[in-house]
Design a protein around this motif. Structure first.
Motif, PDB file in Angstrom:
ATOM      1  N   THR A 103     -13.258   4.865  -0.275  1.00  0.00           N
ATOM      2  CA  THR A 103     -13.718   4.557   1.075  1.00  0.00           C
ATOM      3  C   THR A 103     -14.075   5.845   1.783  1.00  0.00           C
TER       4      THR A 103
ATOM      5  N   ASN B  24     -11.804  -2.110  11.201  1.00  0.00           N
ATOM      6  CA  ASN B  24     -11.262  -1.160  12.173  1.00  0.00           C
ATOM      7  C   ASN B  24     -11.164  -1.770  13.554  1.00  0.00           C
TER       8      ASN B  24
ATOM      9  N   TYR C 243       0.865  -1.172   0.000  1.00  0.00           N
ATOM     10  CA  TYR C 243       0.000   0.000   0.000  1.00  0.00           C
ATOM     11  C   TYR C 243       0.903   1.224   0.000  1.00  0.00           C
TER      12      TYR C 243
ATOM     13  N   TYR D 278     -12.116  -6.273  -1.454  1.00  0.00           N
ATOM     14  CA  TYR D 278     -11.282  -5.417  -0.628  1.00  0.00           C
ATOM     15  C   TYR D 278     -12.004  -5.231   0.697  1.00  0.00           C
TER      16      TYR D 278
ATOM     17  N   LYS E 160     -11.720  -3.662   4.658  1.00  0.00           N
ATOM     18  CA  LYS E 160     -10.980  -2.802   5.569  1.00  0.00           C
ATOM     19  C   LYS E 160     -11.713  -2.844   6.898  1.00  0.00           C
TER      20      LYS E 160
ATOM     21  N   GLU F 187      -6.381  -4.138   6.406  1.00  0.00           N
ATOM     22  CA  GLU F 187      -7.015  -4.181   5.097  1.00  0.00           C
ATOM     23  C   GLU F 187      -6.342  -5.231   4.226  1.00  0.00           C
TER      24      GLU F 187
END
Ligand code: SF4
Ligand code: SF4
Lengths: 154, 144, 359
Positions: free
Chosen positions: B36, C310, B8, C306, C308, C291
């Motif tokens: 996002t 938390n 990333y 994908y 992600k 992620e």
């Protein structure tokens, strides 16, 4: 590789003289496999009204009422995911391999449960919280994020 | 062959095109663009070439900031960029095919487009506020 | 100069199972430009991931698409497992491989039928779908569902398959495979099939790569790319070789899919005896934080999940980029310059699955 206009002839002729691939449905039925996910069934004597299946069902199809002592399932919104079977602590739910019969009503399948939940009795007598009087699912459902997908739209 | 390593890489928006061009020179293929919505907007550009699976990430504070489109470099990117424009309200400059908010037709339901959207009224009235162009914090404020 | 006319194609069209709208700009009978628009069945599934428990979302992920349902569920689980650093039991990886190959076979056979239907070959359409039932039976016997497998689970698979059932599968598939030969010969050699498919909708390898084509569209143009070679699940222990055709036209894409069906039969023959004994799932505690983008090969091409997280039960972002979405820009390229009558066939050769493209 040669082009030929008669390649299909063999398949078509075989098709013409073969028995139909389908079964004449109401007279004859295709056998179900043991693994087929058909509908949820309950052993009412084992259930302890613990509400776990109600809470975990991803579509909110199961409604358990501790006060009225019933276990109900909306067969139309059940997606046969088998999740309730996995989470039930008493293993009193299982998946039948026959499809559910057609119905016109939601929540048509209501089972009275003989079991009486013992623990809340003394506490409830001392300080009864106001929500206790309602069946839990009715108090919880409408604005809850765990409802069906349609209710979740922003 | 084993799964490629994922990297990333943070990029600042002005240097985005440069970084994307470097990917193209390395022979990478555009895999996806993903937006996002957090406190800010995060746009992730994924590129794949044999042995590598790299993601370039840019962050923009809110949807009023226009992002340079990478479609001059990867012409297939217009589908993703128009989608992000329609769902998140971020506008892209220099798109090769710009639908101006009409790529996702269902405008009453999905988010309203961003700035410069003069074609918008032609397909119908918009009743919803510009949900797509809010950050998550503003969005939660709206829900309350 | 000829007159330009715009002909709307879709959202309701006999060849389209799902709604997509394409405005075709035509000159005489030739398409000069195609402008698609989406959004008729946008379901907001990505947003729903932010409201649901991440384990429960598996059920929704499986229902993103009604055809490649298993791979959607599996890809989602794979992404979550990678974020959480889980190493799933070996038997589960083999079962996942088996199910994804079964779903590839059933999807491709269904597509072959739809293609035959698109160029008006009803008899062939029926023959393909009749054989597909044989595969669906195997799927039902192993997973319990005909198209929604319901077998994906974070940390393994949801149900085990007994060895007795597993040992029966190769013989059952052999019957399907033998009968399929006759039908695929029709696709390969029949005069009318070749007339409709050869030289139609040509896409060069360079264009396919640049426009981000995936799956059979990309391989039909000659690029040797197959995500299965990355070796997710148990593919690293199998012998997977991408199937490539170089012509880049509709016929090449058809041939890629047909040969992939036989390749999948072959992979199933390899994988079923290799399935080890052991548990099929593991206990998952905690929540995803971090992620990851998982890549898998669906029947229609490469798909990206994908994720992600938390550290909470709800994900921050779940994104799926489906193969159909990636194949839209190449489709527009293919449509440029084709005849109006060929448009349905060309649209069908990307195997459009519009609901998953819109999620
Ligand atoms: S069926 Fe099982 S999970 Fe549901 S209330 Fe009864 S005991 Fe609890
Ligand atoms: S099978 Fe799934 S959807 Fe049906 S009642 Fe059980 S948990 Fe709910």
């Amino acid at each position: 590789m040669k082009k030929s206009p008669f390649k299909m002839t063999k398949v078509a002729l075989e098709n013409l003289f073969r028995r139909p691939a389908t079964v004449p449905y109401p007279l004859e039925r295709k056998p179900m496999y043991p693994a087929t996910r058909g509908h949820i069934a309950i052993d009412k004597d084992k259930c302890i009204l613990c509400l776990i299946c109600d809470k975990r069902c991803p579509t909110g199809a199961i409604k358990v009422d501790r006060i009225g002592k019933t276990w109900a399932i909306d067969r139309l919104s059940c997606i046969q995911c088998n999740y309730c079977v996995e989470v039930c602590p008493k293993k009193c739910l299982w998946m039948e391999n026959l499809y559910a019969t057609p119905t016109q009503e939601k929540l048509a399948f209501v089972v009275p449960i003989p079991y009486t939940p013992p623990t809340p009795k003394p506490k409830a007598a001392a300080t009864p919280p106001p929500q206790r009087r309602q069946p839990p699912h009715q108090a919880r459902r409408p604005d809850n994020a765990k409802g069906s997908a349609i209710r979740n739209r922003d | 062959m084993s799964a490629p390593i994922q990297n990333y890489i943070e990029v600042i928006p002005p240097r985005l095109l440069e970084a994307v061009r470097a990917q193209q020179l390395a022979g990478a293929r555009l895999v996806q663009i993903c937006c996002t919505r957090l406190e800010e907007f995060e746009i992730l550009y994924s590129f794949s070439r044999p042995g590598f699976f790299e993601h370039l990430r840019i962050r923009i504070p809110d949807s009023s900031v226009a992002v340079p489109s990478i479609s001059p470099i990867y012409s297939g990117s217009f589908a993703y960029e128009n989608e992000i424009h329609d769902l998140f309200g971020i506008s892209f400059t220099g798109l090769n095919i710009d639908y101006r908010g009409n790529f996702f037709q269902n405008i009453g339901f999905c988010a309203d487009g961003g700035a410069g959207n003069e074609n918008r009224g032609k397909r119908g009235e918009i009743k919803v506020p510009r949900i797509g162009s809010l950050t998550r914090k503003q969005f939660q404020g709206l829900e309350k | 100069m000829a007159n330009r006319t715009i002909i709307p194609f879709g959202p309701q069209h006999p060849v389209l199972p799902e709604p997509i709208h394409i405005d075709l700009v035509i000159e005489d009978e030739q398409v000069v430009e195609a402008i698609p628009s989406f959004g008729f069945i946008h379901r907001g599934l990505e947003k729903l991931a932010e409201k649901r428990d991440f384990t429960e979302f598996t059920f929704i992920a499986e229902r993103i698409c009604g055809i490649c349902s298993y791979i959607h569920g599996m890809g989602y689980c794979q992404a979550i497992e990678a974020v959480m650093g889980l190493q799933i039991p070996e038997r589960a990886t083999y079962l996942r491989t088996m199910w994804s190959e079964l779903s590839r076979i059933h999807s491709h056979m269904m597509w072959m039928g739809l293609l035959a239907d698109a160029f008006g070959f009803e008899n062939l359409f029926m023959a393909c779908w009749r054989l597909r039932e044989g595969v669906l039976d195997v799927i039902e016997e192993t997973s319990g569902g005909r198209v929604i497998f319901g077998a994906a689970k974070v940390g393994g698979v949801r149900r085990d398959v007994s060895d007795e059932v597993l040992s029966r599968i190769p013989a059952q598939l052999k019957i399907v495979e033998d009968q399929l030969r006759d039908i695929t010969n029709v696709f390969r050699d029949d005069y009318s099939t070749r007339q409709r498919l050869c030289g139609v909708g040509t896409l060069s390898e360079q264009d396919a790569y640049d426009l981000g084509a995936v799956g059979p569209v990309l391989r039909g143009s000659g690029a040797k790319l197959d995500t299965r070679m990355e070796g997710y699940a148990a593919y690293d222990k199998l012998d997977v070789e991408p199937i490539v055709e170089t012509a880049g036209d509709c016929w090449a894409r058809t041939m890629v899919r047909i040969r992939e069906v036989y390749q999948s039969f072959d992979l199933l023959r390899q994988v079923i005896p290799m399935i080890p004994a052991g548990p099929v799932d593991m206990k998952v505690t905690g929540a995803p934080k971090g992620e990851y983008a998982a890549r898998l090969e669906q029947p229609r091409g490469e798909v990206i999940y994908y994720v992600k997280g938390n550290g909470g039960k709800q994900l921050d972002r779940f994104r799926v980029r489906t193969p159909t979405f990636a194949n839209i820009p190449p489709l527009l390229k293919m449509l440029q310059g084709c005849q109006l009558a060929d448009v349905p066939v060309i649209v069908l050769t990307i195997d459009p699955c519009i609901s998953c493209a819109e999620r």
